[in-house]
Design a protein around this motif. Structure first.
Motif, PDB file in Angstrom:
ATOM      1  N   MET A  76       0.782  -1.305  -0.003  1.00 33.37           N
ATOM      2  CA  MET A  76      -0.276   0.039   0.092  1.00 33.37           C
ATOM      3  C   MET A  76       0.824   1.277   0.185  1.00 33.37           C
ATOM      4  N   GLN A  77       2.100   1.299   0.661  1.00 33.13           N
ATOM      5  CA  GLN A  77       2.797   2.281   0.666  1.00 33.13           C
ATOM      6  C   GLN A  77       3.480   2.641  -0.641  1.00 33.13           C
ATOM      7  N   ARG A  92       0.545   4.165  -2.837  1.00 26.90           N
ATOM      8  CA  ARG A  92       0.617   5.444  -2.528  1.00 26.90           C
ATOM      9  C   ARG A  92       1.646   6.369  -2.940  1.00 26.90           C
ATOM     10  N   ALA A 105       1.287   6.916  -6.581  1.00 30.57           N
ATOM     11  CA  ALA A 105       0.132   7.728  -6.905  1.00 30.57           C
ATOM     12  C   ALA A 105       0.371   9.270  -6.590  1.00 30.57           C
ATOM     13  N   ASP A 106       1.145   9.514  -5.361  1.00 32.00           N
ATOM     14  CA  ASP A 106       1.483  10.858  -5.019  1.00 32.00           C
ATOM     15  C   ASP A 106       2.468  11.281  -5.987  1.00 32.00           C
ATOM     16  N   ARG A 137       0.500  12.591  -9.201  1.00 33.54           N
ATOM     17  CA  ARG A 137      -0.809  13.280  -9.066  1.00 33.54           C
ATOM     18  C   ARG A 137      -0.549  14.377 -10.001  1.00 33.54           C
ATOM     19  N   GLU A 151      -7.106   5.522  -5.080  1.00 33.07           N
ATOM     20  CA  GLU A 151      -6.067   6.587  -5.024  1.00 33.07           C
ATOM     21  C   GLU A 151      -6.283   7.531  -5.917  1.00 33.07           C
TER      22      GLU A 151
END
Length: 155
Positions: free
Chosen positions: A63-64, A67, A70-71, A74, A114
């Motif tokens: 999950m990290q 994320r 995704a960050d 973004r 996300e």
């Protein structure tokens, strides 16, 4: 370095055509931004998500990674996301096919959560195909999904 060594180094650098960016006016660089360029964030990326034997549940490190990616992306134009589910050779081929599909779906759902657009996803599953070498030796680290992302700067 002594001042003599620095002066000699500066003289040698000047002869070699090398500027000293950080030393009182030497060289063409006057500002850090002249030397350091921010890496492009809206580019193609690839990462793997690993699973425990026989599992399709995303771990905290998985999950990290999702994320973090995704960050990083973004605000980019996400053009295509390929999620390829894989399985080891443990168990039956049918069970491994289903397991690799569940893994690919778990990663796709996490990326969608996300904020990534669902229509850009392509899901593929390989099951245990390729999980053993030609001589029958198990290929390590097959309990994963591969994620390949095509991203570009926003239009």
């Amino acid at each position: 370095m002594s001042s003599v060594s620095i002066s000699r180094f500066a003289a040698l650098a000047a002869v070699a055509g090398v500027g000293l960016a950080s030393c009182s006016g030497y060289g063409p660089f006057r500002d850090r931004s002249d030397l350091v360029v921010e890496p492009a964030t809206c580019t193609a990326k690839r990462f793997d998500i690993y699973f425990a034997e026989g599992q399709a549940r995303l771990t905290d490190p998985a999950m990290q990674a999702i994320r973090m990616t995704a960050d990083q992306l973004r605000g980019c134009d996400i053009r295509k996301v390929q999620v390829i589910g894989l399985a080891s050779s443990t168990g039956s081929s049918a069970a491994n096919q289903t397991l690799s599909e569940r893994r690919a779906i778990a990663v796709t759902e996490a990326l969608e959560a996300e904020g990534w657009p669902l229509p850009v996803f392509e899901i593929a599953v390989a099951g245990d195909t390729g999980a053993t070498s030609g001589d029958g030796t198990a290929v390590p680290l097959r309990r994963r999904t591969e994620v390949l992302i095509e991203a570009a700067p926003p239009r």
